[in-house]
Design a protein around this motif. Structure first.
Motif, short mmCIF file in Angstrom:
data_model
loop_
_atom_site.label_atom_id
_atom_site.label_comp_id
_atom_site.label_asym_id
_atom_site.label_seq_id
_atom_site.Cartn_x
_atom_site.Cartn_y
_atom_site.Cartn_z
N HIS A 11 16.21 -33.69 86.04
CA HIS A 11 15.00 -33.87 85.24
C HIS A 11 15.28 -33.83 83.74
CE1 HIS A 11 15.65 -29.57 85.54
NE2 HIS A 11 14.82 -29.38 84.52
N LEU A 12 16.55 -33.59 83.37
CA LEU A 12 16.92 -33.56 81.95
C LEU A 12 17.85 -34.72 81.64
CD1 LEU A 12 17.73 -29.73 81.49
CD2 LEU A 12 15.57 -30.93 81.02
N ASN A 13 17.75 -35.25 80.43
CA ASN A 13 18.65 -36.32 80.02
C ASN A 13 20.03 -35.74 79.68
OD1 ASN A 13 18.45 -35.25 77.42
ND2 ASN A 13 17.01 -36.82 76.71
N VAL A 14 20.95 -36.61 79.30
CA VAL A 14 22.32 -36.19 79.02
C VAL A 14 22.35 -35.13 77.92
CG1 VAL A 14 24.54 -36.97 78.08
CG2 VAL A 14 23.40 -38.31 79.87
N PHE A 15 21.63 -35.36 76.85
CA PHE A 15 21.62 -34.42 75.72
C PHE A 15 21.17 -33.03 76.18
CE2 PHE A 15 19.92 -32.10 72.18
CZ PHE A 15 20.70 -32.45 71.09
N GLU A 16 20.08 -32.98 76.91
CA GLU A 16 19.53 -31.68 77.31
C GLU A 16 20.38 -30.99 78.37
OE1 GLU A 16 17.34 -29.97 75.85
OE2 GLU A 16 16.81 -31.55 74.41
N ASN A 17 21.07 -31.77 79.21
CA ASN A 17 22.00 -31.16 80.14
C ASN A 17 23.12 -30.44 79.40
OD1 ASN A 17 22.21 -31.60 83.34
ND2 ASN A 17 20.97 -33.27 82.48
N ILE A 18 23.65 -31.09 78.38
CA ILE A 18 24.74 -30.48 77.62
C ILE A 18 24.23 -29.31 76.78
CG2 ILE A 18 26.48 -30.91 75.83
CD1 ILE A 18 26.56 -33.84 76.82
N ALA A 19 23.02 -29.45 76.27
CA ALA A 19 22.46 -28.41 75.38
C ALA A 19 21.94 -27.20 76.14
CB ALA A 19 21.32 -29.02 74.56
N PHE A 20 21.85 -27.28 77.47
CA PHE A 20 21.18 -26.24 78.24
C PHE A 20 21.74 -24.84 77.94
CE2 PHE A 20 20.55 -23.58 81.98
CZ PHE A 20 19.18 -23.72 82.17
N GLY A 21 23.06 -24.70 77.99
CA GLY A 21 23.67 -23.39 77.75
C GLY A 21 23.43 -22.88 76.34
N LEU A 22 23.44 -23.79 75.39
CA LEU A 22 23.20 -23.40 73.99
C LEU A 22 21.77 -22.88 73.81
CD1 LEU A 22 24.95 -26.32 72.06
CD2 LEU A 22 25.88 -24.06 72.60
N ARG A 23 20.83 -23.48 74.52
CA ARG A 23 19.44 -23.05 74.38
C ARG A 23 19.21 -21.67 75.00
NH1 ARG A 23 17.10 -27.03 71.90
NH2 ARG A 23 17.40 -29.23 72.48
N VAL A 75 33.97 -36.53 74.80
CA VAL A 75 34.10 -37.04 76.18
C VAL A 75 33.77 -38.52 76.27
CG1 VAL A 75 33.64 -34.77 77.17
CG2 VAL A 75 31.74 -36.38 76.84
N SER A 76 33.76 -39.20 75.13
CA SER A 76 33.53 -40.67 75.07
C SER A 76 32.19 -41.08 75.66
CB SER A 76 34.67 -41.41 75.80
OG SER A 76 35.91 -41.11 75.23
N LEU A 77 31.13 -40.32 75.34
CA LEU A 77 29.78 -40.66 75.77
C LEU A 77 28.82 -40.76 74.59
CD1 LEU A 77 29.30 -38.57 79.05
CD2 LEU A 77 29.62 -41.05 78.85
N LYS A 78 29.35 -41.03 73.42
CA LYS A 78 28.49 -41.18 72.25
C LYS A 78 27.49 -42.31 72.50
CE LYS A 78 28.73 -41.90 67.24
NZ LYS A 78 29.63 -42.18 66.10
N GLY A 79 26.21 -42.06 72.20
CA GLY A 79 25.16 -43.04 72.44
C GLY A 79 24.48 -42.90 73.79
N PHE A 80 24.97 -41.96 74.63
CA PHE A 80 24.41 -41.77 75.96
C PHE A 80 23.42 -40.62 76.01
CE2 PHE A 80 27.83 -44.51 76.97
CZ PHE A 80 27.69 -44.99 78.27
N GLU A 81 23.10 -40.03 74.86
CA GLU A 81 22.34 -38.77 74.89
C GLU A 81 20.97 -38.89 75.54
OE1 GLU A 81 22.66 -40.05 70.47
OE2 GLU A 81 23.88 -40.10 72.28
N ASN A 82 20.35 -40.07 75.52
CA ASN A 82 19.00 -40.21 76.09
C ASN A 82 19.00 -40.76 77.52
OD1 ASN A 82 17.65 -39.30 73.72
ND2 ASN A 82 18.03 -41.29 72.76
N ARG A 83 20.19 -40.99 78.09
CA ARG A 83 20.27 -41.52 79.45
C ARG A 83 19.90 -40.45 80.47
NH1 ARG A 83 24.13 -45.70 80.43
NH2 ARG A 83 24.01 -47.19 78.70
N ARG A 84 19.32 -40.90 81.57
CA ARG A 84 19.10 -40.02 82.72
C ARG A 84 20.44 -39.83 83.44
NH1 ARG A 84 14.21 -39.37 85.23
NH2 ARG A 84 15.26 -39.55 87.25
#
Length: 386
Positions: free
Chosen positions: A91-103, A135-144
């Motif tokens: 239910h979270l996009n790429v950005f929020e998946n990565i940010a989860f621990g920081l939040r 990790v070579s995913l720049k620009g993917f932050e809003n992807r599901r």
């Protein structure tokens, strides 16, 4: 000189009275890519779980930077883990998946040190974008995440683990769910990420190609004990026993006798080699890699045998040759048909001599072939000469 980061001291572990780790001792250096390699049930994943704090050993110590951490829970260790199942939040996009621990993190509030404050949003964004680039995913932050390929999902899981800036990343067979080509691509990508972020990676696999491709150090395990530790080159070229020789690549492992230093006897013939330090006429195991064998005319061969199976592998042929009932594997670009009598030659640097061990006699004869060579069942074998 590398600095020691983790030391495992005399670890023992058992499940249902079955010993899984048997007094295991190992140290791991800072910024090292170390792989625990072995068959299922050898204790490699248990070792990883003990390092991560998910499992407590029955006895022994885990030291991190010289401090015993046996009783430190996983979330308080400077260690993160990537499992084979990435467990991304759909239910979270790429950005929020990565940010989860920081939040989830809290730090002392500069305005009132007695209170804990969330990380500033600007810092979260900066660190997530930094990881996406790593990790070579720049620009993917809003992807599901469910719109990503398997390799991309794995990189999100790695970024999520690394964004918390651990000193160690544990990886438990993370490439197992990927197809062959993607697995090979991700081997190179994982090594690149490790070098870029500059932290220790501890990787668990049963795949020797993964270990050889990525590792600075390989730890070969069997039945809860370490069989050999070394660089990929050392492990491949100088195996310590028949188990290691067989598990790392293909090997012909033959009974021999060390006549004297630099001279070994097999099949009643003497072969020059580069090994020494054995007693005169000491029984030994002789390892000859399939790619180190040259096919020559019968009259020029050090040994003579009969071809019993040929498998085309694209870059090479895998040829099974019968020498007095013991079947060797030869990998060559030269085709020899089934039934042909051939000679072979082996240069001294293609012969590796090992001490006898409890694994002697268990490996190296391609009569016990994989499914790939199941046609051998129907091949009629004749006598062979040396």
């Amino acid at each position: 000189m590398s600095k020691e980061l983790i030391r495992l001291r005399d670890l023992c572990m058992a499940y249902d009275d079955e010993l899984v780790l048997d007094h295991l001792n190992l140290y791991i250096n800072d910024k090292e890519f170390l792989t625990l390699l072995g068959p299922s049930g050898c204790g490699k994943s248990t070792t990883l779980r003990i390092i991560g704090g998910f499992t407590a050993p029955l006895s022994g110590d885990v030291l991190f930077d010289g401090v015993r951490i046996n009783d430190v829970p996983p979330y308080k260790r400077q260690i993160n883990t990537v499992f084979q199942k990435y467990a991304l939040f759909p239910h979270l996009n790429v950005f929020e998946n990565i940010a989860f621990g920081l939040r989830m993190q809290r730090r002392p509030d500069p305005a009132d040190p007695r209170r804990k404050a969330k990380l500033p949003e600007e810092e979260i964004r900066s660190r997530v974008l930094e990881m996406l680039e790593a990790v070579s995913l720049k620009g993917f932050e809003n992807r599901r995440t469910d719109a990503l390929s398997g390799g991309q999902q794995q990189r999100v899981a790695i970024a999520r683990a690394l964004v918390n800036r651990p000193k160690v990343l544990l990886l438990d067979e993370p490439l197992g769910a990927l197809d062959l080509k993607l697995r090979k691509d991700m081997q190179i990508e994982l090594k690149r990420i490790q070098q870029q972020v500059g932290i220790t990676f501890i990787y668990v696999t049963h795949d020797q190609e993964e270990a050889l491709t990525m590792s600075d150090t390989i730890v070969v395990m069997d039945k809860g004990t370490i069989q050999q530790i070394g660089t990929p080159e050392d492990i491949y070229n100088e195996p310590k026993n028949a188990f290691v020789a067989d598990f790392i690549g293909e090997s012909n492992i033959i009974d021999g006798v060390m006549v004297r230093d630099k001279l070994v006897q097999m099949y009643g013939r003497q072969f020059p080699c580069l090994d020494g330090g054995f007693a005169e006429n000491e029984p030994v195991d002789v390892v000859i890699r399939p790619e180190d064998i040259d096919i020559v005319p019968v009259e020029q061969g050090q040994l003579t045998g009969t071809v019993t199976n040929v498998t085309f592998k694209g870059m090479q042929y895998d040829i099974i040759v019968d020498f007095r009932g013991f079947k060797w594997l030869i990998q060559t670009t030269d085709h020899s048909p089934v039934g042909a009598r051939i000679g072979i030659k082996i240069d001294p640097d293609g012969i590796h001599v090992m001490k006898k061990s409890r694994y002697s006699g268990l490996y190296g004869d391609y009569s016990s072939f994989s499914d790939e060579y199941d046609e051998l069942d129907t091949v009629e074998e004749g006598g062979d000469e040396t």
